[in-house]
Design a protein around this motif. Structure first.
Motif, PDB file in Angstrom:
ATOM      1  N   PRO A 107       0.799  -1.230   0.000  1.00 27.26           N
ATOM      2  CA  PRO A 107       0.000   0.000   0.000  1.00 27.26           C
ATOM      3  C   PRO A 107       0.831   1.280   0.000  1.00 27.26           C
ATOM      4  O   PRO A 107       0.276   2.371   0.101  1.00 27.26           O
ATOM      5  CB  PRO A 107      -0.779  -0.125   1.318  1.00 27.26           C
ATOM      6  N   THR A 108       2.160   1.132  -0.114  1.00 26.13           N
ATOM      7  CA  THR A 108       3.035   2.288   0.038  1.00 26.13           C
ATOM      8  C   THR A 108       2.693   3.405  -0.946  1.00 26.13           C
ATOM      9  O   THR A 108       2.651   4.582  -0.574  1.00 26.13           O
ATOM     10  CB  THR A 108       4.505   1.864  -0.158  1.00 26.13           C
ATOM     11  N   GLY A 109       2.455   3.049  -2.211  1.00 25.60           N
ATOM     12  CA  GLY A 109       2.190   4.073  -3.217  1.00 25.60           C
ATOM     13  C   GLY A 109       0.979   4.907  -2.876  1.00 25.60           C
ATOM     14  O   GLY A 109       1.001   6.148  -3.002  1.00 25.60           O
ATOM     15  N   ARG A 110      -0.094   4.254  -2.429  1.00 21.44           N
ATOM     16  CA  ARG A 110      -1.311   4.998  -2.078  1.00 21.44           C
ATOM     17  C   ARG A 110      -1.073   5.888  -0.855  1.00 21.44           C
ATOM     18  O   ARG A 110      -1.491   7.051  -0.834  1.00 21.44           O
ATOM     19  CB  ARG A 110      -2.456   4.017  -1.806  1.00 21.44           C
ATOM     20  N   THR A 111      -0.384   5.334   0.146  1.00 25.00           N
ATOM     21  CA  THR A 111      -0.104   6.132   1.343  1.00 25.00           C
ATOM     22  C   THR A 111       0.791   7.320   1.008  1.00 25.00           C
ATOM     23  O   THR A 111       0.584   8.433   1.495  1.00 25.00           O
ATOM     24  CB  THR A 111       0.563   5.254   2.420  1.00 25.00           C
ATOM     25  N   ARG A 112       1.791   7.087   0.174  1.00 28.13           N
ATOM     26  CA  ARG A 112       2.689   8.170  -0.238  1.00 28.13           C
ATOM     27  C   ARG A 112       1.907   9.272  -0.947  1.00 28.13           C
ATOM     28  O   ARG A 112       2.125  10.470  -0.700  1.00 28.13           O
ATOM     29  CB  ARG A 112       3.782   7.625  -1.143  1.00 28.13           C
ATOM     30  N   SER A 113       0.994   8.891  -1.834  1.00 32.40           N
ATOM     31  CA  SER A 113       0.180   9.890  -2.547  1.00 32.40           C
ATOM     32  C   SER A 113      -0.645  10.723  -1.576  1.00 32.40           C
ATOM     33  O   SER A 113      -0.831  11.934  -1.771  1.00 32.40           O
ATOM     34  CB  SER A 113      -0.733   9.197  -3.559  1.00 32.40           C
ATOM     35  N   ARG A 114      -1.146  10.094  -0.523  1.00 30.18           N
ATOM     36  CA  ARG A 114      -1.912  10.830   0.484  1.00 30.18           C
ATOM     37  C   ARG A 114      -1.014  11.813   1.239  1.00 30.18           C
ATOM     38  O   ARG A 114      -1.426  12.951   1.511  1.00 30.18           O
ATOM     39  CB  ARG A 114      -2.583   9.849   1.441  1.00 30.18           C
ATOM     40  N   TRP A 115       0.204  11.385   1.564  1.00 35.10           N
ATOM     41  CA  TRP A 115       1.138  12.300   2.226  1.00 35.10           C
ATOM     42  C   TRP A 115       1.453  13.490   1.311  1.00 35.10           C
ATOM     43  O   TRP A 115       1.492  14.646   1.752  1.00 35.10           O
ATOM     44  CB  TRP A 115       2.430  11.582   2.583  1.00 35.10           C
ATOM     45  N   VAL A 116       1.721  13.203   0.041  1.00 32.05           N
ATOM     46  CA  VAL A 116       2.067  14.260  -0.916  1.00 32.05           C
ATOM     47  C   VAL A 116       0.901  15.240  -1.078  1.00 32.05           C
ATOM     48  O   VAL A 116       1.100  16.464  -1.119  1.00 32.05           O
ATOM     49  CB  VAL A 116       2.467  13.640  -2.270  1.00 32.05           C
ATOM     50  N   ALA A 117      -0.314  14.716  -1.142  1.00 31.34           N
ATOM     51  CA  ALA A 117      -1.491  15.580  -1.272  1.00 31.34           C
ATOM     52  C   ALA A 117      -1.649  16.456  -0.025  1.00 31.34           C
ATOM     53  O   ALA A 117      -1.991  17.646  -0.124  1.00 31.34           O
ATOM     54  CB  ALA A 117      -2.734  14.733  -1.488  1.00 31.34           C
ATOM     55  N   ALA A 118      -1.388  15.883   1.154  1.00 29.17           N
ATOM     56  CA  ALA A 118      -1.488  16.669   2.385  1.00 29.17           C
ATOM     57  C   ALA A 118      -0.451  17.783   2.414  1.00 29.17           C
ATOM     58  O   ALA A 118      -0.737  18.906   2.852  1.00 29.17           O
ATOM     59  CB  ALA A 118      -1.324  15.742   3.590  1.00 29.17           C
ATOM     60  N   ARG A 119       0.765  17.499   1.937  1.00 32.60           N
ATOM     61  CA  ARG A 119       1.799  18.531   1.909  1.00 32.60           C
ATOM     62  C   ARG A 119       1.458  19.614   0.890  1.00 32.60           C
ATOM     63  O   ARG A 119       1.702  20.799   1.120  1.00 32.60           O
ATOM     64  CB  ARG A 119       3.156  17.907   1.571  1.00 32.60           C
ATOM     65  N   ALA A 120       0.885  19.218  -0.258  1.00 30.07           N
ATOM     66  CA  ALA A 120       0.477  20.210  -1.258  1.00 30.07           C
ATOM     67  C   ALA A 120      -0.606  21.125  -0.684  1.00 30.07           C
ATOM     68  O   ALA A 120      -0.594  22.350  -0.891  1.00 30.07           O
ATOM     69  CB  ALA A 120      -0.009  19.514  -2.520  1.00 30.07           C
ATOM     70  N   ALA A 121      -1.564  20.547   0.055  1.00 30.51           N
ATOM     71  CA  ALA A 121      -2.626  21.349   0.662  1.00 30.51           C
ATOM     72  C   ALA A 121      -2.069  22.307   1.708  1.00 30.51           C
ATOM     73  O   ALA A 121      -2.646  23.373   1.960  1.00 30.51           O
ATOM     74  CB  ALA A 121      -3.671  20.430   1.292  1.00 30.51           C
ATOM     75  N   ALA A 122      -0.927  21.936   2.304  1.00 29.89           N
ATOM     76  CA  ALA A 122      -0.300  22.795   3.316  1.00 29.89           C
ATOM     77  C   ALA A 122       0.604  23.855   2.691  1.00 29.89           C
ATOM     78  O   ALA A 122       1.235  24.638   3.418  1.00 29.89           O
ATOM     79  CB  ALA A 122       0.506  21.938   4.292  1.00 29.89           C
ATOM     80  N   HIS A 167      12.795   0.913   6.345  1.00 28.78           N
ATOM     81  CA  HIS A 167      12.532   0.910   7.784  1.00 28.78           C
ATOM     82  C   HIS A 167      11.757   2.145   8.217  1.00 28.78           C
ATOM     83  O   HIS A 167      10.967   2.078   9.171  1.00 28.78           O
ATOM     84  CB  HIS A 167      13.846   0.795   8.555  1.00 28.78           C
ATOM     85  N   ASP A 168      11.945   3.254   7.560  1.00 30.20           N
ATOM     86  CA  ASP A 168      11.164   4.446   7.876  1.00 30.20           C
ATOM     87  C   ASP A 168       9.689   4.272   7.534  1.00 30.20           C
ATOM     88  O   ASP A 168       8.836   4.983   8.070  1.00 30.20           O
ATOM     89  CB  ASP A 168      11.736   5.655   7.124  1.00 30.20           C
ATOM     90  N   TRP A 169       9.393   3.311   6.665  1.00 27.55           N
ATOM     91  CA  TRP A 169       8.013   3.050   6.254  1.00 27.55           C
ATOM     92  C   TRP A 169       7.303   2.049   7.157  1.00 27.55           C
ATOM     93  O   TRP A 169       6.110   1.812   6.996  1.00 27.55           O
ATOM     94  CB  TRP A 169       7.989   2.544   4.815  1.00 27.55           C
ATOM     95  N   TYR A 170       8.013   1.439   8.113  1.00 23.72           N
ATOM     96  CA  TYR A 170       7.372   0.400   8.921  1.00 23.72           C
ATOM     97  C   TYR A 170       6.318   0.933   9.880  1.00 23.72           C
ATOM     98  O   TYR A 170       5.580   0.164  10.481  1.00 23.72           O
ATOM     99  CB  TYR A 170       8.432  -0.401   9.689  1.00 23.72           C
ATOM    100  N   GLU A 171       6.286   2.269  10.066  1.00 19.08           N
ATOM    101  CA  GLU A 171       5.163   2.898  10.765  1.00 19.08           C
ATOM    102  C   GLU A 171       4.517   3.944   9.858  1.00 19.08           C
ATOM    103  O   GLU A 171       4.161   5.045  10.284  1.00 19.08           O
ATOM    104  CB  GLU A 171       5.606   3.500  12.095  1.00 19.08           C
ATOM    105  N   ASP A 172       4.375   3.581   8.585  1.00 17.07           N
ATOM    106  CA  ASP A 172       3.654   4.392   7.588  1.00 17.07           C
ATOM    107  C   ASP A 172       4.235   5.788   7.395  1.00 17.07           C
ATOM    108  O   ASP A 172       3.538   6.711   6.986  1.00 17.07           O
ATOM    109  CB  ASP A 172       2.171   4.495   7.937  1.00 17.07           C
ATOM    110  N   LEU A 173       5.515   5.965   7.702  1.00 19.70           N
ATOM    111  CA  LEU A 173       6.273   7.183   7.430  1.00 19.70           C
ATOM    112  C   LEU A 173       5.881   8.354   8.329  1.00 19.70           C
ATOM    113  O   LEU A 173       6.299   9.486   8.103  1.00 19.70           O
ATOM    114  CB  LEU A 173       6.134   7.598   5.951  1.00 19.70           C
ATOM    115  N   GLY A 174       5.101   8.092   9.375  1.00 21.68           N
ATOM    116  CA  GLY A 174       4.628   9.184  10.224  1.00 21.68           C
ATOM    117  C   GLY A 174       5.750   9.962  10.887  1.00 21.68           C
ATOM    118  O   GLY A 174       5.745  11.198  10.899  1.00 21.68           O
TER     119      GLY A 174
END
Length: 500
Positions: free
Chosen positions: A56-71, A157-164
């Protein structure tokens, strides 16, 4: 500059050397991370779960990127710096174990990088699972005296907690992502969600105290997301996020193709190296194509591609239609050492053994492992090879000259050959071994992760890149943990990369 491992045994860190002062930088209590501990393996399970039930990394990454764009992050994800045409920057990979192997690198890194404009961490900022609570002792404390900004790309390893944790530290304290809808019962996504490790709540006071260690204005940097580009002086540095399984999603792939356009010379920083251990790993892009379709394209003007993930240094100068692209592995910033003595004679993309460079050198790697397993198996007299013996048997098995000049001839005995074979030392293809475990992958996945030691030599490394309008000088510096190499970090490899 002190002797390197190319010159002398002492330069490699062997012998009765004085331990460096790095321990003065460490916290009073250091948790020793064991990669054979079932608790560690269970905490770091998400990579296995993703390989079984879908990534699911690609989908989660896209959500992070969208959140940063909104910010308000820039849409093109390019960081535009005001560096002059002549400047330097540092690259250090796979840093965050928080023990001797990480802190032993810090004094040399600070000394060599004191005038560098910024640094980049290439993969695995925090072990074992990228937890926010680990950033204090594994990022802010070790680099509190580095005066410039530090950018980073995440490793698996940074992704093992969804990159939070990564997003909070490097991307403007990005808030947590809202939960996704529950998947259909008994679907692959349902099983994945059932087994998936979720981020743990962070200790906010602990994070605030950790941030204070790198609070100077000159140390601050905010990234547009987990992947980015930096325009610095005459070059563009592009960092890509290869997630849990060493691939990139379609959205990131489209962005990479876009920011790779144009005549500006480019250097790629990636969490997964494209050439490593004598093999080509081009890095698939979701929907088709690979990252290494993009890098050698003459329209994109890449001069180097540097990857972390594997905990040593390697360099492959690949000829592409008359120009050379330097493919580099730089993952020696602070964790267990991945063996180099298991690398067979290199023959990939017209790169031969004569062109290939690595650190630690294969003989030192074999000597390191012979001592380690001699001690663990309580068979020191049988397993332990001196540095001279290990260098000689590696040269014999690979059919290459010794990496260091021997003061006197070394007799390679049956015992030495047997130990080298049992420990998986590389061998010429025309001389297959009759006694050899299938250790190439075993060393990477099992033997190397269990090789953590807490006394020198550590065989760690980091890079300094000096940029001018005409060329980039790339140097690999060693960090053994010994006082001599701490005061004067030796150069283990150097190459000048023309830009015009």
């Amino acid at each position: 500059m002190s002797d390197s491992s190319r010159d002398t045994v002492e330069g490699a860190g062997w012998g009765t050397a004085e331990r460096g002062a790095y321990r003065q930088l460490m916290p009073g209590r250091v948790e020793k991370l064991s990669w054979l501990d079932p608790r560690t393996l269970w905490a770091a399970r998400n990579g296995v779960v993703a390989s079984w039930f879908g990534d699911p990394t690609g989908r989660t990454r896209s959500r992070w990127v969208a959140a940063r764009a909104a910010a308000g992050a820039p849409a093109d994800k390019v960081i535009r710096r005001a560096d002059p045409d002549r400047f330097s920057f540092m690259v250090i990979g796979d840093t965050g174990e928080g023990d001797d192997s990480q802190y032993a690198v810090v004094p040399g890194f600070l000394k060599v990088g004191q005038d560098a404009a910024f640094a980049v961490i290439a993969s695995d900022v925090i072990y074992p699972v990228g937890s926010t609570d680990d950033y204090g002792t594994k990022f802010f404390r070790p680099y509190q005296d580095y005066p410039a900004p530090i950018y980073a790309i995440p490793g698996n390893h940074d992704w093992y907690e969804d990159l939070g944790g990564f997003m909070r530290v490097f991307c403007g304290d990005a808030p947590p992502l809202p939960p996704e809808p529950k998947p259909r019962s008994l679907s692959r996504a349902w099983w994945r969600a059932l087994l998936w490790r979720r981020p743990r709540p962070a200790d906010e006071q602990r994070l605030t105290e950790a941030r204070a260690l790198r609070s100077a204005p000159a140390q601050q940097a905010v990234q547009p997301g987990p992947y980015w580009a930096i325009d610095a002086g005459p070059i563009r540095i592009i960092g890509i996020d290869t997630g849990l399984l060493g691939t990139i999603d379609a959205e990131q792939g489209a962005w990479l193709r876009e920011v790779s356009q144009g005549p500006r010379p480019k250097i790629l920083i990636t969490g997964s190296p494209l050439y490593v251990d004598g093999e080509h790993h081009p890095c698939a892009i979701e929907g088709g194509g690979t990252v290494d379709d993009i890098v050698p394209d003459p329209a994109h003007h890449y001069v180097a591609a540097i990857g972390g993930d594997i905990h040593n240094y390697q360099r492959y100068p690949v000829d592409v239609d008359g120009r050379t692209i330097q493919y580099v592995v730089s993952g020696g910033g602070g964790a267990f050492m991945h063996a180099t003595h298991t690398i067979a004679p290199v023959s990939v993309a017209n790169v031969t053994e004569q062109d290939f460079r690595c650190y630690p050198r294969r003989g030192d790697s074999l000597a390191f492992y012979s001592r380690l397993y001699g001690r663990r198996l309580r068979l020191r007299r049988f397993f332990t090879l001196t540095e001279v013996e290990a260098t000689a048997v590696v040269a014999e098995r690979l059919g290459i000259p010794p990496t260091r000049t021997q003061s006197s001839p070394v007799r390679v005995t049956r015992r030495i050959r047997l130990v080298a074979s049992l420990l998986g030392a590389g061998r010429r293809p025309d001389r297959p071994s009759r006694i050899r475990f299938p250790v190439r992958k075993i060393y990477t996945q099992l033997f190397s992760p269990s090789s953590a030691t807490y006394s020198p030599p550590f065989f760690k490394s980091f890079l300094r890149l000096d940029v001018t309008p005409e060329a980039v000088r790339l140097r690999c510096f060693a960090a053994t943990g010994n006082r001599a190499q701490e005061l004067q970090p030796p150069v283990e490899d150097e190459v000048t990369i023309p830009l015009r």
